[in-house]
Design an enzyme around this catalytic site. Structure first.
Site, mmCIF file in Angstrom:
data_model
loop_
_atom_site.group_PDB
_atom_site.id
_atom_site.type_symbol
_atom_site.label_atom_id
_atom_site.label_comp_id
_atom_site.label_asym_id
_atom_site.label_seq_id
_atom_site.Cartn_x
_atom_site.Cartn_y
_atom_site.Cartn_z
ATOM 1 C CG LEU A 169 -2.180 0.913 1.059
ATOM 2 C CD1 LEU A 169 -3.127 0.374 -0.001
ATOM 3 C CD2 LEU A 169 -2.903 1.039 2.403
ATOM 4 N N GLY A 170 1.746 1.345 -1.032
ATOM 5 C CA GLY A 170 2.530 2.551 -1.250
ATOM 6 C C GLY A 170 1.759 3.508 -2.142
ATOM 7 N NE ARG A 171 5.655 8.619 -3.752
ATOM 8 C CZ ARG A 171 6.824 8.218 -3.245
ATOM 9 N NH1 ARG A 171 7.207 6.965 -3.380
ATOM 10 N NH2 ARG A 171 7.590 9.075 -2.584
ATOM 11 C CB ILE A 172 1.523 2.092 -7.343
ATOM 12 C CG1 ILE A 172 2.463 2.983 -8.175
ATOM 13 C CG2 ILE A 172 0.693 1.192 -8.249
ATOM 14 C CD1 ILE A 172 3.541 2.222 -8.917
ATOM 15 N NE ARG A 192 9.869 -4.444 3.547
ATOM 16 C CZ ARG A 192 11.050 -3.991 3.125
ATOM 17 N NH1 ARG A 192 11.610 -2.956 3.753
ATOM 18 N NH2 ARG A 192 11.654 -4.551 2.088
ATOM 19 N NE ARG A 249 10.816 -3.869 -11.913
ATOM 20 C CZ ARG A 249 10.296 -2.717 -12.306
ATOM 21 N NH1 ARG A 249 8.995 -2.652 -12.592
ATOM 22 N NH2 ARG A 249 11.046 -1.632 -12.404
ATOM 23 C CG ASP A 273 2.054 -4.161 -17.153
ATOM 24 O OD1 ASP A 273 1.991 -4.255 -18.389
ATOM 25 O OD2 ASP A 273 2.665 -3.243 -16.575
ATOM 26 C CD GLU A 278 8.865 -7.648 -17.790
ATOM 27 O OE1 GLU A 278 9.539 -6.660 -18.125
ATOM 28 O OE2 GLU A 278 7.947 -7.588 -16.971
ATOM 29 C CG HIS A 296 6.996 -3.977 -17.731
ATOM 30 N ND1 HIS A 296 8.053 -4.517 -17.030
ATOM 31 C CD2 HIS A 296 6.604 -2.896 -17.010
ATOM 32 C CE1 HIS A 296 8.286 -3.802 -15.948
ATOM 33 N NE2 HIS A 296 7.422 -2.804 -15.918
#
Length: 330
Positions: A169-172, A192, A249, A273, A278, A296
């Site tokens: 639950l960071g910015r994105i 965390r 990722r 994505d 990759e 991606h």
């Protein structure tokens, strides 16, 4: 300011001349053009033999490396660049760079946060809707002429009002939660540690989170700490009615376990994505109709990539000017 001490002494003070700049891998055209025109940047060859010759000639000159987060600067290359002071990343992720080694050597790093948050969150929402409603698969159904020959497309899953887990639950992650809240979804998350004021239900582990939700959206940073964070146990906790969306990722998800869960019906579907190796995507994933695959493209809008390029160049110019970074990592 005083520069950090590194093995073998200290790097020059911020008032000392800085350069040259090394470009590693392909970058946004604006970045590449500016590196060449304004900074006469060196460019690391892709061919291994040419690279060795190049490093023999130029390794001792390089003070700043500019690269994508996926390309990065690994431990071996870092060891070949004895005067390297900073790694400027084009991208919010920097898992291609050995962050622990950089810290040990006093090498500073920057990335491009915030400017790509909305684009990646939009991608997560699109994957969420697609994997539940099967829009891409339905499109293929029409294009193959099956609507005319076999009748109506099978029923799919409702997307609104679901229990959704955000892993990271960071910015994105917060931007994804905001979008899904508008669909009436009940948001759960794991970090965390709990995020003060998040307003969503916290769970103490990825598996605990997966067991509590219908859809798991992965938005954690890449790197060694998150490798295979979504493993077989997490996928089993998500269960045969559960869906996985990954915009983080490819290394964050155990790809072998994911393929097995999908093939064996222990997971309802996945929207991806990002991928482990990759641009290679396992044939098993490409064959599955309940999997949505993107190359991606989470941040791949004209506006976002331009903003990322400009922030990358601001970090580079700031370091060359006075040894500071606009958006430092750590």
């Amino acid at each position: 300011m005083t520069e950090p001490t590194r093995p073998g002494g200290t790097v020059p003070q911020s008032t000392a001349p800085r350069g040259p700049v090394l470009q590693i891998g392909a970058l946004h055209p604006l970045v590449e053009e500016t590196l060449a025109a304004d900074h006469s940047a060196l460019r690391l060859p892709a061919d291994a033999r040419d690279r060795e010759d190049f490093l023999d000639r130029h390794a001792g000159e390089v003070r700043v490396a500019v690269c994508s987060g996926r390309t990065g600067v690994d431990r071996e290359l870092m060891g070949r660049l004895p005067r390297l002071e900073a790694v400027v990343h084009f991208g919010v992720g920097y898992d291609g760079t050995d962050a622990a080694e950089a810290a040990a050597r006093g090498i500073r790093m920057s990335n491009t946060p915030d400017v790509l948050t909305d684009a990646v969150a939009d991608t997560a929402l699109a994957l969420y809707l697609d994997v539940l409603r099967r829009f891409s698969a339905a499109d293929r159904f029409v294009r193959r002429g099956e609507w005319e020959t076999t009748g109506d497309y099978p029923l799919t899953e409702h997307a609104s009002g679901r229990r959704v887990g955000i892993l990271g639950l960071g910015r994105i992650g917060r931007a994804v939660a905001h979008r899904l809240t508008a669909l009436g979804c009940e948001i759960h998350y794991h970090n965390r540690r709990p995020v003060p004021g998040a307003g969503h239900r916290y769970h103490g582990s990825p598996a605990e989170l997966a067991a509590a939700v219908d859809v798991l959206v992965v938005a954690v940073p890449g790197g060694p700490d998150s490798t295979a964070l979504v493993d077989a146990a997490v996928l089993d906790a998500l269960g045969p009615q559960g869906f996985l969306v990954n915009v983080a990722r490819g290394t964050v998800v155990d790809e072998t376990a994911l393929v097995a869960a999908l093939e064996e019906g222990r997971l309802a579907g996945a929207g991806l994505d990002v991928h482990r190796a990759e641009p290679h995507v396992p044939p098993a994933l490409r064959r599955l109709e309940n999997v949505v695959l993107l190359p991606h493209v989470g941040s791949a809008t004209v506006q976002t990539r331009r903003a990322m390029a400009e922030l990358t160049l601001r970090n580079l110019r700031s370091w060359l000017a006075d040894g500071t970074l606009v958006t430092p990592v750590g």
